[in-house]
Design an enzyme around this catalytic site. Sequence first.
Site, PDB file in Angstrom:
ATOM      1  N   TYR A 151       0.868  -1.175   0.000  1.00  0.00           N
ATOM      2  CA  TYR A 151       0.000   0.000   0.000  1.00  0.00           C
ATOM      3  C   TYR A 151       0.905   1.225   0.000  1.00  0.00           C
ATOM      4  O   TYR A 151       2.032   1.182  -0.474  1.00  0.00           O
ATOM      5  CB  TYR A 151      -0.929  -0.094   1.230  1.00  0.00           C
ATOM      6  CG  TYR A 151      -2.050   0.902   1.288  1.00  0.00           C
ATOM      7  CD1 TYR A 151      -2.886   1.130   0.199  1.00  0.00           C
ATOM      8  CD2 TYR A 151      -2.298   1.605   2.471  1.00  0.00           C
ATOM      9  CE1 TYR A 151      -3.922   2.039   0.272  1.00  0.00           C
ATOM     10  CE2 TYR A 151      -3.343   2.515   2.549  1.00  0.00           C
ATOM     11  CZ  TYR A 151      -4.152   2.727   1.444  1.00  0.00           C
ATOM     12  OH  TYR A 151      -5.179   3.628   1.530  1.00  0.00           O
ATOM     13  N   ARG A 204      -6.293  10.626 -10.674  1.00  0.00           N
ATOM     14  CA  ARG A 204      -5.622  11.340  -9.581  1.00  0.00           C
ATOM     15  C   ARG A 204      -5.102  10.309  -8.575  1.00  0.00           C
ATOM     16  O   ARG A 204      -5.636  10.131  -7.489  1.00  0.00           O
ATOM     17  CB  ARG A 204      -6.621  12.297  -8.904  1.00  0.00           C
ATOM     18  CG  ARG A 204      -5.993  13.409  -8.112  1.00  0.00           C
ATOM     19  CD  ARG A 204      -6.632  13.531  -6.731  1.00  0.00           C
ATOM     20  NE  ARG A 204      -6.450  12.308  -5.955  1.00  0.00           N
ATOM     21  CZ  ARG A 204      -6.924  12.143  -4.730  1.00  0.00           C
ATOM     22  NH1 ARG A 204      -7.614  13.077  -4.161  1.00  0.00           N
ATOM     23  NH2 ARG A 204      -6.714  11.021  -4.070  1.00  0.00           N
ATOM     24  N   LYS A 222      -5.907  -1.935  -2.485  1.00  0.00           N
ATOM     25  CA  LYS A 222      -7.005  -1.673  -1.543  1.00  0.00           C
ATOM     26  C   LYS A 222      -7.742  -2.957  -1.198  1.00  0.00           C
ATOM     27  O   LYS A 222      -8.086  -3.206  -0.044  1.00  0.00           O
ATOM     28  CB  LYS A 222      -7.988  -0.669  -2.150  1.00  0.00           C
ATOM     29  CG  LYS A 222      -7.463   0.745  -2.264  1.00  0.00           C
ATOM     30  CD  LYS A 222      -7.599   1.506  -0.958  1.00  0.00           C
ATOM     31  CE  LYS A 222      -7.134   2.938  -1.122  1.00  0.00           C
ATOM     32  NZ  LYS A 222      -7.290   3.727   0.095  1.00  0.00           N
ATOM     33  N   GLU A 294     -12.237   5.225  -6.071  1.00  0.00           N
ATOM     34  CA  GLU A 294     -10.864   5.443  -5.595  1.00  0.00           C
ATOM     35  C   GLU A 294     -10.077   6.299  -6.587  1.00  0.00           C
ATOM     36  O   GLU A 294      -9.983   5.974  -7.770  1.00  0.00           O
ATOM     37  CB  GLU A 294     -10.170   4.083  -5.422  1.00  0.00           C
ATOM     38  CG  GLU A 294      -8.931   4.131  -4.586  1.00  0.00           C
ATOM     39  CD  GLU A 294      -9.202   4.495  -3.137  1.00  0.00           C
ATOM     40  OE1 GLU A 294      -8.460   5.343  -2.606  1.00  0.00           O
ATOM     41  OE2 GLU A 294     -10.137   3.938  -2.544  1.00  0.00           O
ATOM     42  N   ASP A 295      -9.527   7.395  -6.099  1.00  0.00           N
ATOM     43  CA  ASP A 295      -8.604   8.238  -6.866  1.00  0.00           C
ATOM     44  C   ASP A 295      -9.188   8.772  -8.171  1.00  0.00           C
ATOM     45  O   ASP A 295      -8.511   8.830  -9.206  1.00  0.00           O
ATOM     46  CB  ASP A 295      -7.290   7.481  -7.131  1.00  0.00           C
ATOM     47  CG  ASP A 295      -6.465   7.364  -5.854  1.00  0.00           C
ATOM     48  OD1 ASP A 295      -6.875   7.934  -4.830  1.00  0.00           O
ATOM     49  OD2 ASP A 295      -5.413   6.707  -5.878  1.00  0.00           O
ATOM     50  N   ASP A 317     -13.526   6.664  -0.992  1.00  0.00           N
ATOM     51  CA  ASP A 317     -12.508   6.579   0.060  1.00  0.00           C
ATOM     52  C   ASP A 317     -11.772   7.896   0.249  1.00  0.00           C
ATOM     53  O   ASP A 317     -11.401   8.260   1.357  1.00  0.00           O
ATOM     54  CB  ASP A 317     -11.519   5.460  -0.282  1.00  0.00           C
ATOM     55  CG  ASP A 317     -10.593   5.143   0.884  1.00  0.00           C
ATOM     56  OD1 ASP A 317     -11.066   5.121   2.026  1.00  0.00           O
ATOM     57  OD2 ASP A 317      -9.398   4.929   0.643  1.00  0.00           O
ATOM     58  N   ASP A 318     -11.563   8.640  -0.836  1.00  0.00           N
ATOM     59  CA  ASP A 318     -10.819   9.897  -0.747  1.00  0.00           C
ATOM     60  C   ASP A 318     -11.632  10.983  -0.046  1.00  0.00           C
ATOM     61  O   ASP A 318     -11.085  11.790   0.708  1.00  0.00           O
ATOM     62  CB  ASP A 318     -10.421  10.368  -2.152  1.00  0.00           C
ATOM     63  CG  ASP A 318      -9.658   9.298  -2.907  1.00  0.00           C
ATOM     64  OD1 ASP A 318      -8.572   8.933  -2.450  1.00  0.00           O
ATOM     65  OD2 ASP A 318     -10.165   8.814  -3.923  1.00  0.00           O
ATOM     66  N   ASN A 459      -0.170  12.021   0.579  1.00  0.00           N
ATOM     67  CA  ASN A 459       0.607  10.843   0.212  1.00  0.00           C
ATOM     68  C   ASN A 459       1.176  11.016  -1.193  1.00  0.00           C
ATOM     69  O   ASN A 459       0.629  11.768  -1.994  1.00  0.00           O
ATOM     70  CB  ASN A 459      -0.290   9.601   0.230  1.00  0.00           C
ATOM     71  CG  ASN A 459      -0.696   9.205   1.629  1.00  0.00           C
ATOM     72  OD1 ASN A 459       0.110   9.217   2.540  1.00  0.00           O
ATOM     73  ND2 ASN A 459      -1.967   8.867   1.806  1.00  0.00           N
TER      74      ASN A 459
END
Length: 603
Positions: A151, A204, A222, A294-295, A317-318, A459
């Site tokens: 991760y 992203r 994930k 996600e992203d 999640d973001d 991150n």
Amino acid sequence: MISVLVGRLRRRERKSEVKMASTASKDAIEPGCVADGGVEDVYGEDTATEDQLVTPWTVSVASGYSLLRDPHFNKGLAFTEKERDAHYLRGLLPPVVSTQELQERKIMENIRQYQVPLQKYMAMMDLEERNERLFYKLLIDNVEELLPVVYTPTVGEACQKYGTIFRRPQGLYISLKEKGRILEVLKNWPERSIQVIVVTDGERILGLGDLGCQGMGIPVGKLALYTALGGVRPSACLPITIDVGTNNEKLLKDEFYIGLRQKRATGQEYDELLDEFMSAVKQNYGEKVLIQYEDFANHNAFKLLSKYSKSHLVFNDDIQGTAVVVLAGVVAALKLIGGTLAEHTFLFLGAGEAGTGIAELIALEISKQTKAPLEETRKKIWLVDSKGLIVRSRIDSVQDFKKPWAHEHEPVKDLSDAVKAIKPTILIGTSGVGRTFTKEVIEAMASFNEKPLIMALSNPTSQSECTAEEAYTWSKGRAIFASGSPFDPVEHNGKVFVPGQANNAYIFPGLGFGLVISGAIRVRNEILLAASEALAGQVTAEHYEKGMIYPPFSIIRKISAHIAASVAAKAYELGLATRLPRPENLVKYAESCMYSPIYRSYR
């Protein structure tokens, strides 16, 4: 052809046998409930079914060679003498019979010899592809050591180089080429009982930008954590990448790039593809499959969450996962910095999906605690974007999701000036820009706070707003610090400080597992708050003594069980749960449903 038909008949028999045995064993755990969340435990994956025999037929019962190449069932040298005779493995393995524990020690020794994190990542991915249970045994037993490998931060580098290190596909790739045929593509996936999907369009990825199709490393990573940390069965997980092209010129010119070589589709073309995808998922897997975004870039992330949260079980999640884990850290930190949530003033650097998502959840929690209107509680929270402090005079020029945070104040361009003007007690970084919490900023925070809470969340590590050492040193050891990526403990003036890691991995596995075992059909804000409160409740006095505001990852499965139980309880309370009757002890029920990586004995 005959062997294939035999295999299919055998599989049907096996499913029937496993279901009967599993139902019998689970009745002892929770009468009237099915520990697998209502979906057959085909591979014998749940903790509650550890002792039952499994029949490892893959394509044909007569093919030991195929068995060794099926990651669901392969045990390598751990096949017993009896199993080697029963499943035609004689001569296909060296004569020694090993234990899973010995295999684990050997693999860990091999992985520790690699000096480059990406080599460790590739070794772990190779292991997952040949021996699934051993992969998860390693990850569960060595979670603090291996989490940064599978991760953040290593997964970021893996995505950047995904085309180069690509060996065999994991998950489903749905590109513009599949428009009009997405349901057909979903049916190509071999597993039918899917409970969790993690999907990205790669625009992203972490703080690294548009990585296009190579963002697949994120859903894969994930979902590995969904299983290892949260207990969701690997067979029930599906990673998906939506490939609509990339605006990354470097990738478009890279001969090893594995995605569509075109600029990103936008507007109606993009919307129609996503709409077809969401409809196809619901049609193929039903109402209760969790879809985790996600992203995705800001402009799509908020739109997709708003559009589909009313009709699907969706979670970003973001926006939401980050918010839940940060709120938990803030609530836990109150024991160290004092006061109630409503008595603190928050300043964010970064007003994207993470920043505004965290801000909104904090405002909701303050509103819940004080009964004050949400419009009032938002006034305790200030955001700084690339143009400075978001204030009322800018309201016509900011994006819609930033407008609730445009408060009355004179314009302020610089973060340092904003800190001095607002005098926040809690500073949170979600900017994706490294080293923006300068010495001047940290010293200003320490000048009017006895114990400033500094959360540098971006991150990977290179993008963190400041390091743990900088936060502790510039605040003269008074800061309470947490980051998104891991930092080593820091010694300052003879005292050792253990930085917190506001890692989404604390939340999304347990949250998703709670939704699965309760059969929830929607995600509500009340469920997110319940997850956050459950995580904060796992921080003990021993952790506080070390300056920690998050519990250690070494007990993550215990944490996830409690989060899952709280999430399930709230889903039942809100009338969103469909697994009936409600289990009496949700923590024990969650533990019994968790995936177990222990090798099973084969008939």
